[in-house]
Design a protein around this motif. Structure first.
Motif, PDB file in Angstrom:
ATOM      1  N   GLY A  28     -36.332 -11.164  23.724  1.00 42.08           N
ATOM      2  CA  GLY A  28     -36.954  -9.930  24.191  1.00 42.08           C
ATOM      3  C   GLY A  28     -38.460 -10.007  24.250  1.00 42.08           C
ATOM      4  O   GLY A  28     -39.112  -9.116  24.820  1.00 42.08           O
ATOM      5  N   GLN A  58     -37.660 -12.251  28.275  1.00 41.85           N
ATOM      6  CA  GLN A  58     -37.737 -10.939  28.900  1.00 41.85           C
ATOM      7  C   GLN A  58     -37.078 -10.917  30.284  1.00 41.85           C
ATOM      8  O   GLN A  58     -37.680 -10.478  31.274  1.00 41.85           O
ATOM      9  N   SER A  86     -35.925  -3.875  18.600  1.00 41.52           N
ATOM     10  CA  SER A  86     -36.334  -3.286  19.873  1.00 41.52           C
ATOM     11  C   SER A  86     -36.524  -1.775  19.785  1.00 41.52           C
ATOM     12  O   SER A  86     -37.378  -1.209  20.479  1.00 41.52           O
ATOM     13  N   SER A 104     -45.465  -8.291  25.241  1.00 42.63           N
ATOM     14  CA  SER A 104     -45.228  -8.393  26.685  1.00 42.63           C
ATOM     15  C   SER A 104     -46.546  -8.649  27.405  1.00 42.63           C
ATOM     16  O   SER A 104     -47.619  -8.290  26.897  1.00 42.63           O
ATOM     17  N   ARG A 112     -38.206  -4.888  28.089  1.00 39.42           N
ATOM     18  CA  ARG A 112     -36.974  -5.231  27.377  1.00 39.42           C
ATOM     19  C   ARG A 112     -36.166  -3.955  27.206  1.00 39.42           C
ATOM     20  O   ARG A 112     -36.728  -2.844  27.175  1.00 39.42           O
ATOM     21  N   ALA A 116     -31.873  -4.567  22.494  1.00 38.77           N
ATOM     22  CA  ALA A 116     -31.976  -5.717  23.395  1.00 38.77           C
ATOM     23  C   ALA A 116     -30.912  -6.774  23.126  1.00 38.77           C
ATOM     24  O   ALA A 116     -30.353  -7.352  24.068  1.00 38.77           O
ATOM     25  N   TYR A 120     -28.524  -8.054  26.101  1.00 41.04           N
ATOM     26  CA  TYR A 120     -28.611  -9.436  26.568  1.00 41.04           C
ATOM     27  C   TYR A 120     -27.269 -10.162  26.411  1.00 41.04           C
ATOM     28  O   TYR A 120     -26.872 -10.940  27.283  1.00 41.04           O
TER      29      TYR A 120
END
Length: 628
Positions: A28, A58, A86, A104, A112, A116, A120
């Motif tokens: 993330g 990401q 997250s 980020s 994200r 997360a 994912y």
């Protein structure tokens, strides 16, 4: 192509002459090749053992092709939500969205998803069938069993089940990850699909059992402890607190037993004991892998990754913390046993820092969870682990504690002597109650003389004795003793340096009266905190268990919890009573507590009467007509 970085695209893989990667790591966070970023550390560790690793950082979770950019990995996917949970990263303690994400590019938020790791894992399952999916990182570590989730205000299942992963890794995970890789590789080498590899029984991991296997019990270690069933912890706060207490007492690798949590439908999750601490040689090796120590150049056009600035010129000297603050998740993640890197390793890394672009002679930190913990709290901890029934420092100092800063002081002196180093600062936390236990004041003196960059952050957290006991912090008198000596040593050294104390509002156990007592202390000490941390119920802490259950899981005694938004807002406002925008809330809190004596213009008052009131009674102002 940036050959010093691990592959992030199919083109990178081709340019390396590979047909595929062994592992694809999904994170993330943006890709920062630095040991303070868990995904990079695990990637470099696997690389050092001969595995081919690629990074998917990401990815767009709405585009399944984003998870196919490296092709199908030979051995599996490793998934982490990032360096922070997250939900904590996305929302403040008042559940308002955060505007920035330091992990980020350009601090841009929203790159994200919430939860997360789960999102994912679902995307990977959609992208590739019958492939091992291993989850890890802080989000997995603290949500590994049934846990209270502040954002949904309910007890959620183990993240292993919600992510539909094959295995979950908790803690720092190096030893577990190498064993996982070995077993997956053995299956693949034997011509089998790696998904068939038996990953059960690895320390520092959790595996799941289908209903039939869970009922038979043959795949559950015979010494395992049965936790309250998930259905019980959902329906009973007492069962939740009892289950949490069992987890808390089984976080040391020397004494922990496997834990079993059963779920409706019959399936079960089995948690193996934590991995053993790394030997010093292993610990050194992990931090001396060939990191580039910068973010991937693909982010440069967006402003880079801000999170690396805090650690770019810092040294991680240790892991673990026996401070055991109730609101901290370190006990569940890194554990209480101290692991320390060698002086030689840290000196080699310091020399690397001096050659990095932008280094101006200042090492920003030499520490870890608690900077001045470089050795075990006592002789027993080093060989037999930490006590399960008491803490080392609070509410009183254990008689077996051995406070000694000699090794740390020698290390700092050596770092100061490295050519190119002007100053070595300590910015990670100092446990001042431990410092005061050291009969030799040499470290304290040199801390003041050499290692404070104008301000030293410390964390007394509160002033109420009852609240401090629940927090796992020493009494206020200990902080006051440290504060006095700090001032004396600064005066002797001819320095003008200041303590920056941190306080927490609305912690479980803190009544309105306790918050007012803290505000009065701030008034008397002339402290005006610019930032106040409102208690944040994050997964994996004793304090969060108290928040959810209203019980102290160590004693099962009731605990008052300031739960409503109004209560929390008043306690927070009291800590910043000097701010005019808080005056209305502070007056409301004081009147509710019957402390009108603190409203007015007297020297001991916290806030004045309202603009249109006298003695707390509102009056309308009559305007006289204007006469020409």
């Amino acid at each position: 192509m940036h050959p010093e970085f691990l592959p992030v695209s199919a083109a990178d893989i081709q340019q390396r002459g590979w047909d595929q990667v062994d592992f694809a790591i999904v994170s993330g966070d943006a890709y920062v090749d630095h040991p303070s970023f868990g995904a990079a550390l695990i990637a470099r560790l696997l690389e050092s053992h001969g595995y081919r690793v690629g990074m998917i950082c990401q990815p767009d979770w709405n585009d399944i092709d984003a998870f196919r950019v490296l092709g199908r990995p030979r051995l599996g996917f490793l998934i982490s939500g990032g360096n922070m949970d997250s939900m904590v990263l996305h929302y403040t303690s008042s559940q308002k969205p955060r505007r920035e994400d330091l992990y980020s590019p350009g601090k841009k938020a929203g790159l994200r998803p919430n939860r997360a790791t789960i999102v994912y894992a679902a995307a990977v399952r959609q992208a590739y069938k019958k492939i091992p999916v291993i989850i890890g990182g802080i989000e997995t570590s603290l949500r590994r069993l049934g846990h209270y989730d502040y954002w949904s205000d309910k007890v959620r299942r183990s993240i292993l089940l919600d992510a539909k992963a094959d295995l979950a890794v908790y803690g720092m995970g190096e030893l577990a990850m190498i064993e996982i890789a070995r077993r997956l590789d053995a299956a693949s080498t034997a011509g089998l699909n790696p998904v068939s590899a038996d990953l059960r029984g690895i320390p520092g991991t959790l595996y799941k059992l289908p209903a039939q296997q869970a009922a038979e019990g043959s795949d559950i270690p015979p010494e395992a402890i049965e936790l309250p069933a998930f259905s019980e912890t959902v329906s009973s706060t007492r069962a939740y607190a009892e289950g949490f207490a069992l987890q808390y007492r089984n976080t040391d690798p020397h004494s922990a037993r496997p834990l079993v949590e059963r779920y409706p439908g019959g399936e079960a999750v089995v948690q193996m004991p934590p991995q053993m601490p790394l030997a010093q040689q292993e610990f050194d090796a992990v931090y001396e892998l060939p990191y580039t120590r910068r973010s991937h150049p693909m982010y440069d056009q967006d402003g880079g990754i801000a999170a690396i600035e805090e650690v770019r010129f810092s040294l991680v000297s240790g892991r673990g913390c026996f401070g055991a603050c109730s609101f901290c998740a370190l006990t569940f993640h890194q554990g209480r046993i101290i692991q320390a890197r060698s002086h030689a390793s840290l000196l080699r890394e310091a020399e690397i820092l001096t050659r990095l672009p932008g280094f101006k002679g200042y090492i920003h930190d030499v520490g870890g969870p608690t900077a001045n913990f470089r050795q075990s709290a006592c002789e027993k901890m080093a060989t037999r682990g930490s006590c399960t029934h008491r803490n080392c420092l609070a509410p009183t100092v254990c008689k077996s504690l051995k406070a000694d800063h000699a090794d740390y002081l020698t290390l700092l002196r050596s770092l100061r002597a490295v050519p190119g180093v002007k100053k070595v600062f300590i910015r990670s936390g100092i446990r001042y109650d431990y410092l005061l236990q050291d009969a030799d004041e040499g470290f304290f003196r040199e801390l003041v003389q050499h290692h404070v960059s104008g301000q030293l952050k410390v964390a007394p957290e509160h002033v109420s004795r009852s609240v401090l006991r629940l927090m796992g912090k020493p009494e206020l008198s200990v902080f006051q003793r440290f504060q006095r000596r700090f001032r004396e040593l600064n005066h002797t050294a001819g320095k003008k340096q200041f303590l920056v104390p941190y306080f927490i509002s609305s912690h479980p156990g803190s009544t309105l009266e306790d918050a007012i007592a803290l505000a009065e202390y701030l008034r008397d000490e002339r402290i005006s905190p610019q930032q106040v941390q409102d208690f944040y119920p994050t997964p994996g802490t004793l304090s969060t268990c108290m928040f959810h259950t209203g019980l102290d899981p160590r004693t099962m005694q009731p605990v008052f919890v300031p739960r409503s938004g109004q209560d929390k807002a008043m306690q927070r406002a009291l800590l910043q009573y000097r701010h005019p925008e808080n005056h209305d809330l502070v007056r409301r809190a004081l009147r509710q507590a019957g402390r009108d004596d603190l409203i007015g213009n007297g020297p001991r008052c916290l806030v004045p009467h309202g603009r249109s009131s006298r003695g707390g009674q509102s009056r309308k102002r009559t305007l006289k007509p204007h006469r020409k």
